[in-house]
Design an enzyme around this catalytic site. Structure first.
Site, PDB file in Angstrom:
ATOM      1  NE  ARG A  99     -20.810  11.330  -9.509  1.00 46.35           N
ATOM      2  CZ  ARG A  99     -21.568  11.988  -8.654  1.00 46.35           C
ATOM      3  NH1 ARG A  99     -21.163  13.119  -8.148  1.00 46.35           N
ATOM      4  NH2 ARG A  99     -22.737  11.513  -8.308  1.00 46.35           N
TER       5      ARG A  99
ATOM      6  CE  LYS B  43      -6.007  -5.510 -14.622  1.00 41.34           C
ATOM      7  NZ  LYS B  43      -5.774  -6.951 -14.645  1.00 41.34           N
TER       8      LYS B  43
ATOM      9  CD  GLU C 274       3.607 -10.716 -10.817  1.00 39.05           C
ATOM     10  OE1 GLU C 274       3.547 -10.680 -12.062  1.00 39.05           O
ATOM     11  OE2 GLU C 274       2.706 -11.224 -10.102  1.00 39.05           O
TER      12      GLU C 274
ATOM     13  CE  LYS D   7       0.759  -3.659 -14.878  1.00 38.08           C
ATOM     14  NZ  LYS D   7       0.279  -4.106 -13.599  1.00 38.08           N
TER      15      LYS D   7
ATOM     16  CD  GLU E  78      -6.671  -8.217 -18.066  1.00 41.91           C
ATOM     17  OE1 GLU E  78      -6.258  -7.491 -17.160  1.00 41.91           O
ATOM     18  OE2 GLU E  78      -6.885  -9.420 -17.951  1.00 41.91           O
TER      19      GLU E  78
ATOM     20  NE  ARG F 245      -3.531  -4.073 -17.397  1.00 45.99           N
ATOM     21  CZ  ARG F 245      -3.690  -2.990 -16.660  1.00 45.99           C
ATOM     22  NH1 ARG F 245      -4.268  -1.930 -17.171  1.00 45.99           N
ATOM     23  NH2 ARG F 245      -3.282  -2.957 -15.407  1.00 45.99           N
TER      24      ARG F 245
ATOM     25  CG  ASN G 152      -3.652 -11.890 -16.537  1.00 48.04           C
ATOM     26  OD1 ASN G 152      -3.275 -11.191 -15.603  1.00 48.04           O
ATOM     27  ND2 ASN G 152      -4.756 -11.638 -17.224  1.00 48.04           N
TER      28      ASN G 152
ATOM     29  CG  HIS H 260      -1.094 -13.988 -12.988  1.00 47.15           C
ATOM     30  ND1 HIS H 260       0.187 -13.919 -13.492  1.00 47.15           N
ATOM     31  CD2 HIS H 260      -1.163 -13.024 -12.034  1.00 47.15           C
ATOM     32  CE1 HIS H 260       0.850 -12.944 -12.870  1.00 47.15           C
ATOM     33  NE2 HIS H 260       0.057 -12.384 -11.982  1.00 47.15           N
TER      34      HIS H 260
ATOM     35  CG  HIS I 296      -5.287 -15.765  -9.996  1.00 41.24           C
ATOM     36  ND1 HIS I 296      -5.690 -14.978 -11.051  1.00 41.24           N
ATOM     37  CD2 HIS I 296      -4.569 -14.967  -9.178  1.00 41.24           C
ATOM     38  CE1 HIS I 296      -5.217 -13.747 -10.871  1.00 41.24           C
ATOM     39  NE2 HIS I 296      -4.534 -13.714  -9.744  1.00 41.24           N
TER      40      HIS I 296
ATOM     41  CG  HIS J  90       0.112 -12.479  -6.454  1.00 44.40           C
ATOM     42  ND1 HIS J  90      -0.989 -13.106  -7.000  1.00 44.40           N
ATOM     43  CD2 HIS J  90       0.648 -11.722  -7.443  1.00 44.40           C
ATOM     44  CE1 HIS J  90      -1.103 -12.726  -8.263  1.00 44.40           C
ATOM     45  NE2 HIS J  90      -0.133 -11.891  -8.556  1.00 44.40           N
TER      46      HIS J  90
HETATM   47  N1  LIG Z   1      -3.386  -3.559  -9.092  1.00 48.42           N
HETATM   48  C1  LIG Z   1      -2.674  -4.481  -9.699  1.00 48.42           C
HETATM   49  O1  LIG Z   1      -2.440  -4.431 -10.914  1.00 48.42           O
HETATM   50  C2  LIG Z   1      -2.121  -5.608  -8.893  1.00 48.42           C
HETATM   51  C3  LIG Z   1      -1.169  -6.491  -9.444  1.00 48.42           C
HETATM   52  C4  LIG Z   1      -0.625  -7.480  -8.641  1.00 48.42           C
HETATM   53  C5  LIG Z   1      -1.013  -7.589  -7.320  1.00 48.42           C
HETATM   54  N2  LIG Z   1      -1.954  -6.729  -6.806  1.00 48.42           N
HETATM   55  C6  LIG Z   1      -2.357  -6.805  -5.401  1.00 48.42           C
HETATM   56  O2  LIG Z   1      -1.226  -6.480  -4.608  1.00 48.42           O
HETATM   57  C7  LIG Z   1      -1.367  -7.083  -3.341  1.00 48.42           C
HETATM   58  C8  LIG Z   1      -0.078  -7.743  -2.946  1.00 48.42           C
HETATM   59  O3  LIG Z   1       0.910  -6.740  -2.882  1.00 48.42           O
HETATM   60  P1  LIG Z   1       2.274  -6.957  -2.076  1.00 48.42           P
HETATM   61  O4  LIG Z   1       2.876  -8.226  -2.511  1.00 48.42           O
HETATM   62  O5  LIG Z   1       3.033  -5.709  -2.211  1.00 48.42           O
HETATM   63  O6  LIG Z   1       1.760  -7.234  -0.594  1.00 48.42           O
HETATM   64  P2  LIG Z   1       1.473  -6.290   0.671  1.00 48.42           P
HETATM   65  O7  LIG Z   1       1.002  -4.974   0.267  1.00 48.42           O
HETATM   66  O8  LIG Z   1       0.618  -7.082   1.580  1.00 48.42           O
HETATM   67  O9  LIG Z   1       2.923  -6.151   1.323  1.00 48.42           O
HETATM   68  C9  LIG Z   1       3.560  -7.299   1.823  1.00 48.42           C
HETATM   69  C10 LIG Z   1       4.050  -7.100   3.261  1.00 48.42           C
HETATM   70  O10 LIG Z   1       5.220  -6.301   3.252  1.00 48.42           O
HETATM   71  C11 LIG Z   1       5.059  -5.191   4.140  1.00 48.42           C
HETATM   72  N3  LIG Z   1       5.866  -4.121   3.574  1.00 48.42           N
HETATM   73  C12 LIG Z   1       5.605  -3.376   2.482  1.00 48.42           C
HETATM   74  N4  LIG Z   1       6.655  -2.603   2.191  1.00 48.42           N
HETATM   75  C13 LIG Z   1       7.587  -2.839   3.125  1.00 48.42           C
HETATM   76  C14 LIG Z   1       8.895  -2.349   3.345  1.00 48.42           C
HETATM   77  N5  LIG Z   1       9.473  -1.506   2.506  1.00 48.42           N
HETATM   78  N6  LIG Z   1       9.563  -2.794   4.420  1.00 48.42           N
HETATM   79  C15 LIG Z   1       9.008  -3.724   5.255  1.00 48.42           C
HETATM   80  N7  LIG Z   1       7.795  -4.237   5.080  1.00 48.42           N
HETATM   81  C16 LIG Z   1       7.093  -3.809   4.024  1.00 48.42           C
HETATM   82  C17 LIG Z   1       3.575  -4.942   4.158  1.00 48.42           C
HETATM   83  O11 LIG Z   1       3.192  -4.210   5.294  1.00 48.42           O
HETATM   84  C18 LIG Z   1       3.055  -6.389   4.153  1.00 48.42           C
HETATM   85  O12 LIG Z   1       3.138  -6.936   5.445  1.00 48.42           O
HETATM   86  C19 LIG Z   1      -2.544  -8.057  -3.433  1.00 48.42           C
HETATM   87  O13 LIG Z   1      -3.666  -7.484  -2.812  1.00 48.42           O
HETATM   88  C20 LIG Z   1      -2.784  -8.166  -4.935  1.00 48.42           C
HETATM   89  O14 LIG Z   1      -4.120  -8.432  -5.252  1.00 48.42           O
HETATM   90  C21 LIG Z   1      -2.490  -5.750  -7.563  1.00 48.42           C
END
Ligand SMILES: NC(=O)c1ccc[n+]([C@@H]2O[C@H](COP(=O)([O-])OP(=O)(O)OC[C@H]3O[C@@H](n4cnc5c(N)ncnc54)[C@H](O)[C@@H]3O)[C@@H](O)[C@H]2O)c1
Length: 418
Positions: free
Chosen positions: A178, A200, A242, A283, A293, A297, A301, A304, A308, A321
């Site tokens: 939990r 999130k 972003e 943020k 949201e 919030r 987006n 987005h 999306h 993304h």
């Molecule tokens: N929770 C939220 O508010 C929120 C907001 C935006 C996106 N997201 C989510 O985030 C995810 C995308 O995140 P991302 O863009 O960080 O992608 P990711 O986590 O897939 O990382 C991108 C790539 O970079 C590599 N990597 C990470 N750090 C590294 C480093 N320092 N050196 C070398 N390689 C590295 C990872 O292994 C991966 O291959 C999606 O799942 C998306 O839905 C969440």
């Protein structure tokens, strides 16, 4: 503030009342401090060391104000080296580090050494690298590892990686017994300025991305800008989408600064810490006002709605993304011009900055307009069939428009294809 007078100050009949009185008097001054150190559970020597390092390393700090769920975002260089002390202040019974096969080998030695310094021996849980592993099976795997190792409710997880690792670790933490504490150590630009902040958490379902999740705030976000040196350039640019978004939705001065300092930012120069800090501030401010949201919030987006749709139609495989969001921001700005909300020059400036940061500003020509409209209709942000957009009125100011005319969206999508 009490000056001089009788000391010790707590030599009174009701010391607790006196402490509360002093705290109330001093709080406005404490709040003005550039940084603050939580001295619970650390020695005076460790406190002094922490202060010295913060000053020497130009460590920045942003606070996410959410009452008892408030937390700090620390931003700077060499933050990983000092992670041990920060974890120690939470006094966890056990610590697990969750990461992936790409990131962990790069930072294993630094992290383990830093934790070992404070007698913390983490249980390491590694996932394969990729969005496709952000699902309930891998959540179950993390939780199974915690159960096997007998983690209890006072344990703590460290999420080391990009948004994928951050999202799934946060989700696992929010549901294990939990809810246990977790610390975000984001290593991509996107996760540093966006996904690690705001609570999130979640995983994908075969029927929809990020459809299963919780709002669950971390205890700390520790951002080490040095980790961006190993990040592939394309991932860095995607994170900049972003960052540019924050300029458009909230701060025209910041937008200008991104334009003026492009060389320094792209070469990961000193200004990058300020850029990440300002992004986190925007943020944090929005999240503090609307954690779940229900209104404001949604402005996060911007870009987005179309972004999306582009990701859905391309099956989340071709574009990052941030790249889809970049296209979405340009198209949304054009939509705002057509609706008479935004001046054409401002829309041009947004597109120009996006291109300066090596981001795509146009939608791939092979995508069908109707497919993107269909994707928007099933998006979780669409309510009662109304397609919602965040549209700029000027750089630095946006408004939420609840029901945009589909024909207008179609025209803008068609125009924005390469
Ligand atoms: N929770 C939220 O508010 C929120 C907001 C935006 C996106 N997201 C989510 O985030 C995810 C995308 O995140 P991302 O863009 O960080 O992608 P990711 O986590 O897939 O990382 C991108 C790539 O970079 C590599 N990597 C990470 N750090 C590294 C480093 N320092 N050196 C070398 N390689 C590295 C990872 O292994 C991966 O291959 C999606 O799942 C998306 O839905 C969440």
């Amino acid at each position: 503030m009490t000056e001089g007078g009788k000391r010790p100050l707590l030599d009174v009949e009701e010391p607790v009342n006196e402490i509360n009185k002093l705290l109330n008097e001093r709080l406005p001054l404490y709040k003005r401090a550039d940084t603050s150190v939580d001295t619970n559970y650390i020695t005076p020597e460790e406190t002094a060391q922490e202060i010295i390092e913060r000053l020497a390393l130009d460590l920045r700090r942003v606070r996410v104000e959410l009452g008892e769920r408030s937390y700090c975002i620390l931003i700077g260089s060499k933050v990983l080296r000092r992670l041990g002390l920060r974890i120690k202040t939470f006094r966890p019974s056990r610590v697990a580090g969750v990461s992936n096969n790409t990131v962990f080998p790069l930072y294993r030695d630094t992290i383990l050494r830093s934790l070992r310094e404070y007698n913390i021996v983490p249980h390491i849980i590694l996932l394969p690298d990729g969005e496709e592993y952000k699902d309930h099976l891998w959540t179950y795997y993390i939780q199974g590892e915690l159960l096997k190792a007998r983690f209890d409710r006072s344990s703590l997880l460290i999420a080391l990686g990009g948004g994928v690792i951050g999202d799934i670790t946060g989700f696992a933490a929010s549901t294990y017994m939990r809810g246990i504490r977790y610390v975000q150590v984001p290593t991509t630009l996107l996760s540093q300025v966006d996904s690690s902040v705001g609570g999130k958490t979640g995983v994908n379902h075969p029927l929809g991305k990020n459809m299963i999740g919780t709002f669950y705030q971390p205890s700390l976000v520790a951002i080490d800008v040095d980790t961006l040196r190993s990040l592939p350039k394309r991932e860095f640019y995607a994170g900049m989408a972003e960052v540019i978004k924050y300029g458009v939705i909230a701060d025209s001065g910041f937008f200008d600064c991104l334009q003026k300092n492009i060389k320094d930012i792209l070469s990961l120069g000193d200004g990058l810490i300020r850029v990440i800090k300002r992004s986190c501030e925007v943020k944090a401010e929005v999240v503090s006002k609307d954690e779940k949201e229900s209104g404001l919030r949604a402005i996060l987006n911007f870009g987005h709605t179309i972004g999306h749709a582009v990701e859905t139609v391309t099956g989340y495989t071709e574009l990052l993304h941030g790249e889809a969001v970049a296209m979405g921001m340009c198209a949304a700005a054009d939509l705002a011009v057509r609706m008479g909300i935004l001046h054409r020059d401002e829309s041009g400036r947004i597109r120009e900055l996006i291109e300066m940061y090596h981001l795509p500003s146009r939608i791939p020509a092979e995508l069908q307009v109707q497919d993107m409209i269909n994707a928007m209709e099933i998006d979780k942000k669409t309510e009662a069939g109304k397609i919602k957009f965040i549209l700029p009125e000027a750089i630095g100011k946006v408004r939420i428009v609840e029901d945009v005319d589909r024909e207008l969206i179609k025209e803008v999508l068609a125009e924005n294809r390469k």
